[in-house]
Design a protein around this motif. Structure first.
Motif, mmCIF file in Angstrom:
data_model
loop_
_atom_site.group_PDB
_atom_site.id
_atom_site.type_symbol
_atom_site.label_atom_id
_atom_site.label_comp_id
_atom_site.label_asym_id
_atom_site.label_seq_id
_atom_site.Cartn_x
_atom_site.Cartn_y
_atom_site.Cartn_z
ATOM 1 N N GLY A 86 -6.107 3.120 -81.462
ATOM 2 C CA GLY A 86 -5.070 2.091 -81.493
ATOM 3 C C GLY A 86 -5.593 0.758 -81.988
ATOM 4 O O GLY A 86 -6.802 0.578 -82.201
ATOM 5 N N TYR A 87 -4.666 -0.185 -82.161
ATOM 6 C CA TYR A 87 -5.008 -1.512 -82.670
ATOM 7 C C TYR A 87 -4.120 -2.571 -82.033
ATOM 8 O O TYR A 87 -2.989 -2.294 -81.636
ATOM 9 C CB TYR A 87 -4.818 -1.583 -84.191
ATOM 10 C CG TYR A 87 -5.752 -0.700 -84.975
ATOM 11 C CD1 TYR A 87 -7.028 -1.138 -85.331
ATOM 12 C CD2 TYR A 87 -5.359 0.576 -85.362
ATOM 13 C CE1 TYR A 87 -7.884 -0.326 -86.066
ATOM 14 C CE2 TYR A 87 -6.203 1.402 -86.084
ATOM 15 C CZ TYR A 87 -7.468 0.942 -86.437
ATOM 16 O OH TYR A 87 -8.314 1.752 -87.144
ATOM 17 N N LEU A 88 -4.659 -3.803 -81.972
ATOM 18 C CA LEU A 88 -3.864 -4.983 -81.642
ATOM 19 C C LEU A 88 -3.207 -5.493 -82.918
ATOM 20 O O LEU A 88 -3.721 -5.275 -84.022
ATOM 21 C CB LEU A 88 -4.759 -6.077 -81.064
ATOM 22 C CG LEU A 88 -5.499 -5.797 -79.752
ATOM 23 C CD1 LEU A 88 -6.587 -6.846 -79.548
ATOM 24 C CD2 LEU A 88 -4.528 -5.807 -78.592
ATOM 25 N N ALA A 89 -2.093 -6.188 -82.780
ATOM 26 C CA ALA A 89 -1.375 -6.730 -83.941
ATOM 27 C C ALA A 89 -1.498 -8.249 -83.972
ATOM 28 O O ALA A 89 -1.407 -8.918 -82.939
ATOM 29 C CB ALA A 89 0.095 -6.331 -83.897
ATOM 30 N N LEU A 90 -1.716 -8.777 -85.179
ATOM 31 C CA LEU A 90 -1.810 -10.218 -85.389
ATOM 32 C C LEU A 90 -0.837 -10.624 -86.490
ATOM 33 O O LEU A 90 -0.497 -9.821 -87.363
ATOM 34 C CB LEU A 90 -3.235 -10.615 -85.800
ATOM 35 C CG LEU A 90 -4.382 -10.163 -84.897
ATOM 36 C CD1 LEU A 90 -5.722 -10.554 -85.518
ATOM 37 C CD2 LEU A 90 -4.244 -10.764 -83.507
ATOM 38 N N ASP A 91 -0.414 -11.879 -86.439
ATOM 39 C CA ASP A 91 0.498 -12.394 -87.454
ATOM 40 C C ASP A 91 -0.319 -13.024 -88.576
ATOM 41 O O ASP A 91 -0.737 -14.177 -88.499
ATOM 42 C CB ASP A 91 1.444 -13.425 -86.829
ATOM 43 C CG ASP A 91 2.531 -13.875 -87.792
ATOM 44 O OD1 ASP A 91 2.697 -13.226 -88.848
ATOM 45 O OD2 ASP A 91 3.217 -14.871 -87.498
ATOM 46 N N GLY A 92 -0.566 -12.255 -89.638
ATOM 47 C CA GLY A 92 -1.354 -12.743 -90.760
ATOM 48 C C GLY A 92 -0.521 -13.565 -91.720
ATOM 49 O O GLY A 92 0.710 -13.591 -91.638
ATOM 50 N N PRO A 93 -1.171 -14.246 -92.658
ATOM 51 C CA PRO A 93 -0.450 -15.095 -93.623
ATOM 52 C C PRO A 93 0.472 -14.309 -94.542
ATOM 53 O O PRO A 93 1.422 -14.867 -95.091
ATOM 54 C CB PRO A 93 -1.582 -15.778 -94.405
ATOM 55 C CG PRO A 93 -2.777 -14.909 -94.193
ATOM 56 C CD PRO A 93 -2.622 -14.326 -92.837
ATOM 57 N N GLU A 94 0.205 -13.025 -94.722
ATOM 58 C CA GLU A 94 1.032 -12.211 -95.609
ATOM 59 C C GLU A 94 1.728 -11.068 -94.870
ATOM 60 O O GLU A 94 2.165 -10.104 -95.483
ATOM 61 C CB GLU A 94 0.179 -11.652 -96.751
ATOM 62 C CG GLU A 94 -0.445 -12.734 -97.618
ATOM 63 C CD GLU A 94 -1.319 -12.175 -98.714
ATOM 64 O OE1 GLU A 94 -1.451 -10.931 -98.789
ATOM 65 O OE2 GLU A 94 -1.878 -12.963 -99.497
ATOM 66 N N GLY A 95 1.816 -11.182 -93.540
ATOM 67 C CA GLY A 95 2.453 -10.138 -92.751
ATOM 68 C C GLY A 95 1.569 -9.701 -91.604
ATOM 69 O O GLY A 95 0.492 -10.251 -91.380
ATOM 70 N N ILE A 96 2.026 -8.701 -90.877
ATOM 71 C CA ILE A 96 1.293 -8.206 -89.713
ATOM 72 C C ILE A 96 0.018 -7.495 -90.148
ATOM 73 O O ILE A 96 0.024 -6.667 -91.053
ATOM 74 C CB ILE A 96 2.165 -7.251 -88.880
ATOM 75 C CG1 ILE A 96 3.445 -7.962 -88.436
ATOM 76 C CG2 ILE A 96 1.391 -6.755 -87.654
ATOM 77 C CD1 ILE A 96 3.211 -9.147 -87.538
ATOM 78 N N VAL A 97 -1.100 -7.843 -89.470
ATOM 79 C CA VAL A 97 -2.374 -7.167 -89.676
ATOM 80 C C VAL A 97 -2.859 -6.665 -88.324
ATOM 81 O O VAL A 97 -2.344 -7.068 -87.267
ATOM 82 C CB VAL A 97 -3.423 -8.102 -90.324
ATOM 83 C CG1 VAL A 97 -2.980 -8.527 -91.716
ATOM 84 C CG2 VAL A 97 -3.681 -9.331 -89.449
ATOM 85 N N TYR A 98 -3.862 -5.796 -88.342
ATOM 86 C CA TYR A 98 -4.303 -5.142 -87.107
ATOM 87 C C TYR A 98 -5.814 -5.259 -86.943
ATOM 88 O O TYR A 98 -6.555 -5.418 -87.914
ATOM 89 C CB TYR A 98 -3.865 -3.673 -87.126
ATOM 90 C CG TYR A 98 -2.380 -3.518 -87.344
ATOM 91 C CD1 TYR A 98 -1.479 -3.625 -86.300
ATOM 92 C CD2 TYR A 98 -1.870 -3.313 -88.628
ATOM 93 C CE1 TYR A 98 -0.111 -3.522 -86.501
ATOM 94 C CE2 TYR A 98 -0.506 -3.199 -88.854
ATOM 95 C CZ TYR A 98 0.369 -3.306 -87.787
ATOM 96 O OH TYR A 98 1.719 -3.214 -88.002
ATOM 97 N N THR A 99 -6.248 -5.195 -85.680
ATOM 98 C CA THR A 99 -7.665 -5.374 -85.390
ATOM 99 C C THR A 99 -8.038 -4.672 -84.096
ATOM 100 O O THR A 99 -7.173 -4.398 -83.250
ATOM 101 C CB THR A 99 -8.018 -6.874 -85.280
ATOM 102 O OG1 THR A 99 -9.421 -7.025 -85.066
ATOM 103 C CG2 THR A 99 -7.268 -7.528 -84.129
ATOM 104 N N ARG A 100 -9.333 -4.385 -83.950
ATOM 105 C CA ARG A 100 -9.871 -3.877 -82.684
ATOM 106 C C ARG A 100 -10.597 -4.984 -81.923
ATOM 107 O O ARG A 100 -10.952 -4.794 -80.760
ATOM 108 C CB ARG A 100 -10.848 -2.739 -82.964
ATOM 109 C CG ARG A 100 -10.262 -1.510 -83.613
ATOM 110 C CD ARG A 100 -9.626 -0.571 -82.643
ATOM 111 N NE ARG A 100 -10.553 0.026 -81.715
ATOM 112 C CZ ARG A 100 -10.256 1.062 -80.926
ATOM 113 N NH1 ARG A 100 -9.039 1.586 -80.961
ATOM 114 N NH2 ARG A 100 -11.138 1.568 -80.094
ATOM 115 N N ALA A 101 -10.848 -6.104 -82.586
ATOM 116 C CA ALA A 101 -11.477 -7.233 -81.902
ATOM 117 C C ALA A 101 -10.505 -7.763 -80.848
ATOM 118 O O ALA A 101 -9.303 -7.803 -81.085
ATOM 119 C CB ALA A 101 -11.835 -8.323 -82.903
ATOM 120 N N GLY A 102 -11.024 -8.175 -79.698
ATOM 121 C CA GLY A 102 -10.104 -8.557 -78.633
ATOM 122 C C GLY A 102 -10.432 -9.842 -77.917
ATOM 123 O O GLY A 102 -9.968 -10.066 -76.787
ATOM 124 N N SER A 103 -11.221 -10.718 -78.552
ATOM 125 C CA SER A 103 -11.589 -11.972 -77.900
ATOM 126 C C SER A 103 -10.507 -13.017 -78.175
ATOM 127 O O SER A 103 -10.612 -13.830 -79.091
ATOM 128 C CB SER A 103 -12.952 -12.457 -78.412
ATOM 129 O OG SER A 103 -13.371 -13.603 -77.694
#
Length: 241
Positions: A86-103
């Motif tokens: 799975g991944y966390l979702a972030l609001d990127g400049p060009e749309g939703i992006v995903y990451t495993r970083a969690g800090s």
């Protein structure tokens, strides 16, 4: 002879591309949540009349290693690690992006950010009220105890997704994105672990071994190029004779 040279130089060029990928993986061996890059190459015929015997090595696709990294207890309430796929979702400049970083970081206006991007919840970007305590549940629910209150209140739920590993790639900033450019649906089966961070899934030993193999491959291609040059020169001497 030029076909021989073309093949050798094409192989050497792609060996350098693969070395750059491995070097980037090694450089991020200690980066929280980093997913190692995988590169796939394929030999293809060069199009056009008169190039039937020419072969070119091209990047077939860039993939992302889906193996999980080791979870470490940090004791920090705003640290979260994906426990499983799975991944966390972030609001990127060009749309939703995903990451495993969690800090995650709490900004002065109460918004949660990660790598300077807003953290997305199921209802949009997450903002916390002033509080004395914050807790993240295993399902991504964020609870806080507002200032002066005695009970916890739910203020949002992390947007957690679980795409097919074959459907993801990385953008120019290293974030996970869909190959097709579409956003992923919420997956309630994704679990998180509060006060933990996931380490990189890069195996430094494996990357070093692959780097040495690619270096030898590059050197072999250059020797082939030199051999082709010598054979060409020998042929020219025979013609002149």
């Amino acid at each position: 002879m030029d076909a021989f040279i073309y093949t050798a130089m094409s192989g050497a060029d792609q060996a350098l591309v693969a070395l750059n990928v491995r070097a980037n993986n090694l450089a991020n061996a200690q980066t929280s949540g980093f997913r190692a890059d995988l590169i796939s190459m394929q030999s293809k015929k060069v199009p056009g009349y008169g190039y039937d015997s020419r072969q070119d090595v091209q990047v077939d696709r860039m993939a992302v290693n889906a193996e999980p990294g080791r979870l470490t207890d940090t004791g920090r309430k705003l640290d979260v690690a994906i426990d499983g796929p799975g991944y966390l979702a972030l609001d990127g400049p060009e749309g939703i992006v995903y990451t495993r970083a969690g800090s995650m970081v709490l900004e002065s206006d109460g918004s949660l950010t990660l790598d300077s991007l807003p953290v997305m919840g199921e209802g949009g970007a997450i903002t916390l009220p002033e509080h004395d305590q914050v807790m993240v549940g295993t399902d991504g629910t964020i609870n806080v105890r507002p200032l002066g209150e005695t009970e916890l209140q739910t203020v949002g739920k992390l947007l957690l997704v679980n795409p097919d590993p074959a459907d993801v790639t990385k953008d120019s900033h290293g974030f996970i994105v869909s190959i097709t450019g579409s956003a992923y649906e919420v997956d309630d089966s994704v679990q998180v672990k509060g006060s933990h961070l996931e380490g990189s899934n890069v195996s430094a030993v494996d990357e070093m071994m692959q780097t040495m193999a690619l270096t030898r491959s590059f050197e072999m291609q250059m020797r082939l190029y030199k051999t082709a040059d010598e054979l060409s020169e020998a042929g020219n001497r025979l013609i002149r004779a």
